[in-house]
Design a protein around this motif. Structure first.
Motif, PDB file in Angstrom:
ATOM      1  N   TYR A 228      42.349  -8.680   1.056  1.00  0.00           N
ATOM      2  CA  TYR A 228      42.274 -10.173   1.225  1.00  0.00           C
ATOM      3  C   TYR A 228      42.826 -10.413   2.826  1.00  0.00           C
ATOM      4  CZ  TYR A 228      42.487 -10.673  -3.693  1.00  0.00           C
ATOM      5  OH  TYR A 228      42.658 -10.466  -5.236  1.00  0.00           O
ATOM      6  N   LYS A 229      42.139 -11.587   3.289  1.00  0.00           N
ATOM      7  CA  LYS A 229      42.355 -11.813   4.705  1.00  0.00           C
ATOM      8  C   LYS A 229      42.794 -13.217   4.823  1.00  0.00           C
ATOM      9  CE  LYS A 229      37.590 -12.791   6.116  1.00  0.00           C
ATOM     10  NZ  LYS A 229      36.493 -12.514   6.904  1.00  0.00           N
ATOM     11  N   ASP A 230      43.421 -13.810   5.691  1.00  0.00           N
ATOM     12  CA  ASP A 230      43.960 -15.183   5.659  1.00  0.00           C
ATOM     13  C   ASP A 230      42.920 -15.961   6.322  1.00  0.00           C
ATOM     14  OD1 ASP A 230      46.530 -14.530   4.585  1.00  0.00           O
ATOM     15  OD2 ASP A 230      47.322 -14.401   6.407  1.00  0.00           O
ATOM     16  N   THR A 231      42.426 -17.064   5.747  1.00  0.00           N
ATOM     17  CA  THR A 231      41.541 -18.237   6.101  1.00  0.00           C
ATOM     18  C   THR A 231      42.096 -19.585   5.884  1.00  0.00           C
ATOM     19  OG1 THR A 231      39.731 -16.634   5.594  1.00  0.00           O
ATOM     20  CG2 THR A 231      39.233 -18.988   5.905  1.00  0.00           C
ATOM     21  N   ALA A 232      42.388 -20.295   7.103  1.00  0.00           N
ATOM     22  CA  ALA A 232      43.247 -21.487   6.987  1.00  0.00           C
ATOM     23  C   ALA A 232      44.331 -21.456   6.281  1.00  0.00           C
ATOM     24  CB  ALA A 232      42.302 -22.360   6.448  1.00  0.00           C
ATOM     25  N   GLY A 233      45.224 -20.116   6.585  1.00  0.00           N
ATOM     26  CA  GLY A 233      46.348 -20.130   5.859  1.00  0.00           C
ATOM     27  C   GLY A 233      46.425 -19.929   4.348  1.00  0.00           C
ATOM     28  N   TYR A 234      45.252 -19.444   3.823  1.00  0.00           N
ATOM     29  CA  TYR A 234      45.117 -19.040   2.317  1.00  0.00           C
ATOM     30  C   TYR A 234      44.436 -17.562   2.453  1.00  0.00           C
ATOM     31  CZ  TYR A 234      46.092 -23.863   1.204  1.00  0.00           C
ATOM     32  OH  TYR A 234      46.745 -25.232   0.965  1.00  0.00           O
ATOM     33  N   PRO A 235      44.981 -16.730   1.370  1.00  0.00           N
ATOM     34  CA  PRO A 235      44.514 -15.541   1.372  1.00  0.00           C
ATOM     35  C   PRO A 235      43.102 -15.464   0.442  1.00  0.00           C
ATOM     36  CG  PRO A 235      46.191 -15.627  -0.318  1.00  0.00           C
ATOM     37  CD  PRO A 235      46.165 -16.949   0.696  1.00  0.00           C
ATOM     38  N   VAL A 236      42.101 -14.922   1.217  1.00  0.00           N
ATOM     39  CA  VAL A 236      40.757 -15.179   0.689  1.00  0.00           C
ATOM     40  C   VAL A 236      40.009 -13.778   0.365  1.00  0.00           C
ATOM     41  CG1 VAL A 236      38.347 -16.115   1.047  1.00  0.00           C
ATOM     42  CG2 VAL A 236      40.384 -17.023   2.017  1.00  0.00           C
ATOM     43  N   PRO A 237      39.702 -13.166  -0.815  1.00  0.00           N
ATOM     44  CA  PRO A 237      38.948 -12.043  -0.989  1.00  0.00           C
ATOM     45  C   PRO A 237      37.919 -11.463  -0.251  1.00  0.00           C
ATOM     46  CG  PRO A 237      39.090 -13.360  -3.084  1.00  0.00           C
ATOM     47  CD  PRO A 237      39.315 -14.468  -2.014  1.00  0.00           C
ATOM     48  N   GLN A 238      38.041 -10.532   0.459  1.00  0.00           N
ATOM     49  CA  GLN A 238      37.077  -9.968   1.331  1.00  0.00           C
ATOM     50  C   GLN A 238      35.802  -9.382   0.468  1.00  0.00           C
ATOM     51  OE1 GLN A 238      40.218  -7.864   3.878  1.00  0.00           O
ATOM     52  NE2 GLN A 238      38.154  -7.771   5.069  1.00  0.00           N
ATOM     53  N   LEU A 239      34.898 -10.246   0.366  1.00  0.00           N
ATOM     54  CA  LEU A 239      33.735  -9.855  -0.570  1.00  0.00           C
ATOM     55  C   LEU A 239      32.486  -9.608   0.332  1.00  0.00           C
ATOM     56  CD1 LEU A 239      33.908 -12.533  -3.363  1.00  0.00           C
ATOM     57  CD2 LEU A 239      34.933 -10.029  -3.429  1.00  0.00           C
ATOM     58  N   SER A 240      32.301  -9.980   1.629  1.00  0.00           N
ATOM     59  CA  SER A 240      31.376  -9.454   2.577  1.00  0.00           C
ATOM     60  C   SER A 240      31.851  -8.977   3.830  1.00  0.00           C
ATOM     61  CB  SER A 240      30.393 -10.846   2.890  1.00  0.00           C
ATOM     62  OG  SER A 240      29.324 -10.641   3.459  1.00  0.00           O
ATOM     63  N   PRO A 241      31.613  -7.849   4.013  1.00  0.00           N
ATOM     64  CA  PRO A 241      31.028  -6.770   3.125  1.00  0.00           C
ATOM     65  C   PRO A 241      32.221  -6.581   2.121  1.00  0.00           C
ATOM     66  CG  PRO A 241      32.017  -5.719   5.151  1.00  0.00           C
ATOM     67  CD  PRO A 241      31.997  -7.126   5.539  1.00  0.00           C
ATOM     68  N   ASN A 242      31.931  -6.193   0.855  1.00  0.00           N
ATOM     69  CA  ASN A 242      32.688  -5.856  -0.142  1.00  0.00           C
ATOM     70  C   ASN A 242      33.253  -4.374  -0.143  1.00  0.00           C
ATOM     71  OD1 ASN A 242      34.120  -5.526  -2.580  1.00  0.00           O
ATOM     72  ND2 ASN A 242      32.861  -6.354  -4.000  1.00  0.00           N
ATOM     73  N   LEU A 243      34.655  -4.293   0.297  1.00  0.00           N
ATOM     74  CA  LEU A 243      35.059  -2.826   0.489  1.00  0.00           C
ATOM     75  C   LEU A 243      35.998  -2.785  -0.384  1.00  0.00           C
ATOM     76  CD1 LEU A 243      35.249  -2.478   4.113  1.00  0.00           C
ATOM     77  CD2 LEU A 243      33.515  -1.629   2.935  1.00  0.00           C
ATOM     78  N   ASN A 244      36.118  -3.568  -1.703  1.00  0.00           N
ATOM     79  CA  ASN A 244      37.209  -3.276  -2.798  1.00  0.00           C
ATOM     80  C   ASN A 244      37.014  -2.166  -3.514  1.00  0.00           C
ATOM     81  OD1 ASN A 244      38.604  -5.553  -2.032  1.00  0.00           O
ATOM     82  ND2 ASN A 244      36.766  -6.690  -3.081  1.00  0.00           N
ATOM     83  N   CYS A 245      37.641  -1.283  -3.607  1.00  0.00           N
ATOM     84  CA  CYS A 245      37.309  -0.020  -4.491  1.00  0.00           C
ATOM     85  C   CYS A 245      38.011  -0.011  -5.838  1.00  0.00           C
ATOM     86  CB  CYS A 245      37.843   1.173  -3.837  1.00  0.00           C
ATOM     87  SG  CYS A 245      39.587   1.124  -3.477  1.00  0.00           S
ATOM     88  N   PHE A 246      37.229   0.547  -6.825  1.00  0.00           N
ATOM     89  CA  PHE A 246      37.703   0.837  -8.275  1.00  0.00           C
ATOM     90  C   PHE A 246      37.103   1.839  -8.865  1.00  0.00           C
ATOM     91  CE2 PHE A 246      38.701  -0.428 -12.712  1.00  0.00           C
ATOM     92  CZ  PHE A 246      39.738  -1.313 -12.423  1.00  0.00           C
ATOM     93  N   ASP A 247      37.847   2.947  -9.115  1.00  0.00           N
ATOM     94  CA  ASP A 247      37.363   4.419  -9.413  1.00  0.00           C
ATOM     95  C   ASP A 247      37.995   4.844 -10.818  1.00  0.00           C
ATOM     96  OD1 ASP A 247      36.384   3.982  -7.006  1.00  0.00           O
ATOM     97  OD2 ASP A 247      36.875   6.120  -6.396  1.00  0.00           O
ATOM     98  N   MET A 248      37.259   5.642 -11.437  1.00  0.00           N
ATOM     99  CA  MET A 248      37.759   6.136 -12.661  1.00  0.00           C
ATOM    100  C   MET A 248      38.589   7.353 -12.028  1.00  0.00           C
ATOM    101  SD  MET A 248      36.513   4.936 -15.495  1.00  0.00           S
ATOM    102  CE  MET A 248      35.175   3.988 -16.256  1.00  0.00           C
ATOM    103  N   ILE A 249      39.996   7.541 -12.498  1.00  0.00           N
ATOM    104  CA  ILE A 249      40.735   8.401 -12.002  1.00  0.00           C
ATOM    105  C   ILE A 249      41.315   9.482 -13.001  1.00  0.00           C
ATOM    106  CG2 ILE A 249      41.536   6.828  -9.887  1.00  0.00           C
ATOM    107  CD1 ILE A 249      44.101   6.462 -11.893  1.00  0.00           C
TER     108      ILE A 249
END
Length: 253
Positions: A228-249
């Motif tokens: 997430y990054k702060d935008t106008a004082g609010y945390p906004v998900p970083q979807l572009s580019p989407n660098l969120n990771c979710f892996d089978m572990i």
């Protein structure tokens, strides 16, 4: 297919070569050989076998993604990536081919081979091993009926390889419980609160309650990080580019 570069312009057949004109260019190709009835029959049987196996793979992939989507709700979009389905089907097809018990056409995704899903990344643009530079400890407590993950001595500024504009993050855990007989999924999902990338933490712990595995069940664990990054004082998900990771572990049987 070949192109004619000489001055001789041919159209028609010479031997097994077919000369033809397309637009202003002349081309040549080899005529397709005729197949015998036996060859056609063998090809039809092989196509049927491939279709049957592809159907099993596609059904498994569909059930897994639907269960994941249904469990994570609005968080699903954090990890959505357009090539996800094709990559999952490709991995599952390799797992199906690892079936050494059944003959071709009847091969299936065997529970014991699901361990080959380990390290599969739901997002091709970001994997857990490249984002998180610390190990995730896993504990499956049968007596208490839970699965927990822990990251110890965690300093996000040193242990996360993420964009500089990231201000906060969240960690996610999903437990896929699989019925080995009909390959149905039951998913338990949990996530942390928003955590600052500037605040060191003694540990991060996530726990999912589950029933004890019985003889005909398997379990897959997936772990992820959303940014997430702060935008106008609010945390906004970083979807572009989407660098969120979710892996089978991890895999349990």
């Amino acid at each position: 297919m070949a192109f004619q570069k000489g001055n001789i312009k041919l159209e028609g057949n010479i031997g097994d070569l077919n000369f033809y004109k397309r637009g202003d260019e002349y081309h040549v190709r080899q005529k397709a050989s005729k197949k015998s009835k036996n060859e056609i029959s063998n090809l039809a049987a092989r196509s049927k076998e491939n279709a049957q196996e592809f159907g099993r793979v596609s059904s498994f992939a569909k059930n897994l993604r639907y269960a994941f989507h249904n469990a994570t709700g609005q968080h699903y979009e954090l990890f959505y990536e357009s090539s996800n389905l094709n990559r999952l089907v490709k991995r599952l097809n390799l797992i199906l081919k690892a079936d050494e018990i059944n003959e071709r056409g009847k091969r299936n995704i065997l529970p014991a081979n699901l361990m080959l899903l380990k390290n599969f990344s739901f997002n091709k643009n970001s994997s857990l091993k490249d984002s998180l530079l610390l190990p995730v400890s896993i504990d499956y407590n049968k007596n208490q009926g839970n699965v927990s993950t822990t990251i110890s001595n965690f300093n996000p500024e040193f242990h996360l390889d993420i964009p500089k504009e990231t201000s906060s993050f969240m960690v996610h855990l999903a437990v896929f419980k699989i019925n080995d007989q009909n390959m149905d999924f039951a998913v338990q999902y949990t996530h942390s609160e928003l955590l600052s990338v500037h605040q060191p933490l003694p540990s991060i712990n996530l726990t999912c309650q589950i029933d004890e595995l019985i003889e005909t069940e398997s379990m897959l664990l997936a772990f992820g990080i959303s940014l997430y990054k702060d935008t106008a004082g609010y945390p906004v998900p970083q979807l572009s580019p989407n660098l969120n990771c979710f892996d089978m572990i991890a895999f349990f049987q």
